[in-house]
Design an enzyme around this catalytic site. Structure first.
Site, PDB file in Angstrom:
ATOM      1  N   ASP A  54       2.894   4.633   3.529  1.00 44.09           N
ATOM      2  CA  ASP A  54       1.496   4.633   3.091  1.00 44.09           C
ATOM      3  C   ASP A  54       0.630   5.502   4.001  1.00 44.09           C
ATOM      4  O   ASP A  54       0.997   5.823   5.141  1.00 44.09           O
ATOM      5  CB  ASP A  54       0.927   3.207   3.097  1.00 44.09           C
ATOM      6  CG  ASP A  54       1.517   2.347   1.992  1.00 44.09           C
ATOM      7  OD1 ASP A  54       2.378   2.842   1.251  1.00 44.09           O
ATOM      8  OD2 ASP A  54       1.120   1.175   1.891  1.00 44.09           O
ATOM      9  N   ASP A  55      -0.561   5.849   3.461  1.00 40.25           N
ATOM     10  CA  ASP A  55      -1.719   6.385   4.192  1.00 40.25           C
ATOM     11  C   ASP A  55      -1.615   7.866   4.537  1.00 40.25           C
ATOM     12  O   ASP A  55      -2.518   8.394   5.186  1.00 40.25           O
ATOM     13  CB  ASP A  55      -2.006   5.607   5.484  1.00 40.25           C
ATOM     14  CG  ASP A  55      -2.364   4.174   5.216  1.00 40.25           C
ATOM     15  OD1 ASP A  55      -2.530   3.813   4.031  1.00 40.25           O
ATOM     16  OD2 ASP A  55      -2.462   3.386   6.174  1.00 40.25           O
ATOM     17  N   HIS A  92      -2.725   5.915  -3.337  1.00 33.15           N
ATOM     18  CA  HIS A  92      -3.148   4.771  -2.513  1.00 33.15           C
ATOM     19  C   HIS A  92      -4.668   4.708  -2.429  1.00 33.15           C
ATOM     20  O   HIS A  92      -5.207   4.364  -1.393  1.00 33.15           O
ATOM     21  CB  HIS A  92      -2.528   4.923  -1.116  1.00 33.15           C
ATOM     22  CG  HIS A  92      -2.507   3.671  -0.301  1.00 33.15           C
ATOM     23  ND1 HIS A  92      -2.244   2.432  -0.818  1.00 33.15           N
ATOM     24  CD2 HIS A  92      -2.722   3.485   1.038  1.00 33.15           C
ATOM     25  CE1 HIS A  92      -2.278   1.532   0.145  1.00 33.15           C
ATOM     26  NE2 HIS A  92      -2.576   2.149   1.285  1.00 33.15           N
ATOM     27  N   HIS A 127      -9.156   4.451   0.817  1.00 28.49           N
ATOM     28  CA  HIS A 127      -8.485   3.303   1.431  1.00 28.49           C
ATOM     29  C   HIS A 127      -9.462   2.158   1.741  1.00 28.49           C
ATOM     30  O   HIS A 127      -9.551   1.674   2.868  1.00 28.49           O
ATOM     31  CB  HIS A 127      -7.765   3.722   2.715  1.00 28.49           C
ATOM     32  CG  HIS A 127      -6.723   2.739   3.162  1.00 28.49           C
ATOM     33  ND1 HIS A 127      -7.027   1.607   3.895  1.00 28.49           N
ATOM     34  CD2 HIS A 127      -5.375   2.720   2.983  1.00 28.49           C
ATOM     35  CE1 HIS A 127      -5.917   0.934   4.161  1.00 28.49           C
ATOM     36  NE2 HIS A 127      -4.894   1.597   3.621  1.00 28.49           N
ATOM     37  N   HIS A 172       4.328   3.131   7.459  1.00 23.33           N
ATOM     38  CA  HIS A 172       3.192   4.048   7.423  1.00 23.33           C
ATOM     39  C   HIS A 172       3.596   5.335   8.135  1.00 23.33           C
ATOM     40  O   HIS A 172       4.075   5.288   9.287  1.00 23.33           O
ATOM     41  CB  HIS A 172       1.959   3.439   8.099  1.00 23.33           C
ATOM     42  CG  HIS A 172       1.423   2.237   7.374  1.00 23.33           C
ATOM     43  ND1 HIS A 172       2.011   1.011   7.448  1.00 23.33           N
ATOM     44  CD2 HIS A 172       0.346   2.102   6.549  1.00 23.33           C
ATOM     45  CE1 HIS A 172       1.331   0.137   6.712  1.00 23.33           C
ATOM     46  NE2 HIS A 172       0.321   0.777   6.152  1.00 23.33           N
TER      47      HIS A 172
END
Length: 453
Positions: free
Chosen positions: A80-81, A131, A135, A232
Site C-alpha cells: 500500500d501507499d 488506494h 489516503h 507498505h
C-alpha cells in the site's frame, strides 16, 4: 492407395502437434517463470489466480467472511501507499530477485507526483489497484459525495500515469486504514470494484524494528497457513524485512500466488464456493440453521368484538381528536365485565345491651348486707370470725369507696379488724358504720399525752 496413406500421415501429424501445444498450455506459470528467472533458488510465483470482482465484491478475513480461494501454504503479497521512489524501487528490486509478483494499491497523489513509479509496476508484471486520492482515515464517516470524489480521483490519477490505459489498472481497491463502512463499500460495488482487506498484517506502518516486522509477518502467516499479507512499500523497515520474509516462506514450503482481474478474454479461475472461506465447513460438521416457521392451518376462526372508545381511558387529546376527525366507525358496544358484590347469608341480630348493665353501683349499695336470708344468718353464727371480717370490709368500703374498689379480699384478710359480736340484722349495719380507724393523734389524746403540731 497412396492418397489414403498421405491422409493418415497428415492426421497423425496434426495429433502430435496438438498434443505438443496442449502440453505447453498445461505448463504451470512457475515452470515457465523458472526458465526466465535468473535466480535458480528463487521463491518464484506458483500460479496466477483470476478473480471476478462482481462475484466476490469483498475479500479479506480481517473484516469480511470471504477471502481469496487459496490452497494451504499459498500467500498473496500486497503493498500500500506507493509509489515512493526511494523505497518502492527497492521493493521492486527485491521482488524481481525472487521472481515474485504482487499487488500494489497506489495513492492518487503519489501517482501524480511519481507517474514513472506506476509504470514500473506495470512493466514488472505486477497488479496495480488504487488506494484513494489522499489516503483519508475517515472514509467510514464520509458522505457519499466525498467517498465518490476520493475513489474517482484516485483512479483518475493512476490512469493518468498509465496514459489512460484502463486495461492496465485492476478494479481492486483497499480502503485507507481499513476503515470500512457501508457507504464506500456500496459505492465500490456499484462500480464493479472489489474491496480488498487482508488476512494478516505485519504492522510495518508502526514505529517498530524490521525484526519485529519479520516476526509478526511469519507468526501470523503460520497461524492461518494461507491468505493475504498486508505490507507498505514506502517504509524503510519493510525494505529491510522483506528479503528475510521471502526466504523464510521458501524454506517453509510456502508459495506465492499472483492475482489478476477477469476480463472478457481472460475468464475467472473456476472455484467452489467453500474455497472462498479461510476455514470452509466440511461435510462431517453439522451446520446450525434457524428452524423454519411451520405453516399453521386453523380449523376455525372467530373474530372477537373490538372495544369501543367509551370503554377506554382516552387521555391523549390528539388521538381522540384524530379518531373523531377520521370518523371512525363505532363498532358494536361490548360491555366490560363489572365486579359483583358478594352476597352474605342473613345473620340474626342480637339485642343491644341496656346502659344499666355497665353502670357501677354506688359504694353504699355494696355495703348493704341487711337483706340476707335465714340460711346466711345461721352460717354467720357458726363461723363468727368470718362475719366480722365481712362486716369490717363493708364498713371500709363505706368510708373509702374508691380505694376499696381496687382491693381484693386477700388484702382485707391480712388487715387487723375489730371483731363485733353477732347481733340482729339492723345491729350489723350500726356496727359497720361505727367502726373507725384511729389516727396516731387521736390515740395519743386518749392516753393524755400532748402531741406537737
Amino acid at each position: 492407395m497412396i492418397a489414403n496413406v498421405l491422409v493418415m500421415i497428415r492426421k497423425r501429424s496434426r495429433t502430435v502437434v496438438r498434443a505438443a501445444l496442449l502440453g505447453c498450455g498445461l505448463m504451470t506459470p512457475y515452470a515457465a517463470l523458472a526458465a526466465d528467472c535468473p535466480n535458480p533458488n528463487a521463491l518464484g510465483t506458483s500460479r496466477t489466480l483470476v478473480v471476478d470482482p462482481k462475484e466476490h465484491p469483498r475479500i479479506g478475513t480481517m473484516q469480511y467472511p470471504e477471502t481469496l480461494p487459496l490452497a494451504d501454504h499459498e500467500v498473496v503479497l500486497t503493498f500500500d501507499d506507493g509509489p515512493l521512489p526511494k523505497y518502492s524501487n527497492q521493493v521492486l528490486a527485491i521482488l524481481a530477485s525472487q521472481c515474485v509478483k504482487a499487488t500494489f494499491f497506489t495513492i492518487g497523489s503519489q501517482a501524480r507526483f511519481n507517474p514513472e513509479g506506476v509504470r514500473k509496476l506495470i512493466a514488472a508484471g505486477h497488479t496495480v489497484g488504487t488506494h484513494s486520492q489522499n489516503h483519508p482515515l475517515t472514509m467510514n464517516k464520509m458522505p457519499l459525495e466525498k467517498v465518490r470524489q476520493e475513489v474517482d480521483d484516485g483512479i483518475a490519477s493512476t490512469l493518468a500515469a498509465l496514459n489512460g490505459d484502463k486495461s492496465k489498472l485492476a478494479p481492486f481497491f483497499r480502503i485507507p486504514g481499513l476503515m470500512r463502512a457501508e457507504i464506500p463499500e456500496a459505492y465500490l460495488a456499484s462500480q464493479g470494484i472489489q474491496v480488498w482487506s487482508a488476512d494478516f498484517p505485519a504492522d510495518d506502518w508502526r514505529h517498530i524494528s524490521p525484526q519485529r516486522v519479520y516476526d509478526l509477518a511469519i507468526q501470523r502467516i503460520e497461524a492461518k497457513r494461507k491468505g493475504i499479507l498486508l505490507l507498505h512499500d514506502i517504509q524503510p523497515r519493510t525494505v529491510a524485512a522483506l528479503p528475510r520474509i521471502l526466504n523464510t516462506l521458501k524454506e517453509r514450503g510456502y508459495r506465492i500466488v499472483h492475482v489478476v482481474p477477469a476480463t472478457p478474454d481472460r475468464p475467472a479461475t473456476p472455484t467452489q464456493p467453500q474455497q472462498w472461506y479461510l476455514h470452509p465447513p466440511t461435510e462431517t460438521v453439522a451446520t446450525t440453521r434457524w428452524p423454519k416457521i411451520p405453516n399453521f392451518v386453523y380449523t376455525a376462526t372467530r373474530t372477537l368484538p373490538a372495544p369501543v372508545f367509551a370503554d377506554m381511558d382516552w387521555r391523549d387529546a390528539d388521538i381522540l381528536d384524530h379518531a373523531q376527525r377520521t370518523r371512525v366507525a363505532m363498532p358494536v358496544r361490548t360491555l366490560w365485565p363489572q365486579p359483583q358484590l358478594a352476597r352474605f347469608a342473613s345473620v340474626p341480630t342480637l339485642p343491644v345491651p341496656a346502659p344499666d348493665v355497665f353502670r357501677v353501683p354506688e359504694a353504699l349499695d355494696l355495703t348493704l348486707l341487711a337483706a340476707r336470708s335465714a340460711a346466711n344468718r345461721r352460717l354467720v353464727q357458726r363461723t363468727g370470725v368470718g362475719v366480722s371480717r365481712a362486716h369490717a370490709f363493708s364498713a371500709r368500703q363505706a368510708r373509702h369507696p374508691k380505694q376499696a374498689a381496687h382491693q381484693g379480699p386477700a388484702a382485707v384478710h391480712g388487715a387487723p379488724l375489730h371483731v363485733a359480736p353477732p347481733a340482729a340484722d339492723n345491729a350489723s349495719v350500726h356496727v359497720a358504720n361505727n367502726v373507725k380507724k384511729r389516727t396516731p393523734r387521736a390515740e395519743a389524746a386518749a392516753a393524755g399525752k400532748r402531741v406537737p403540731d
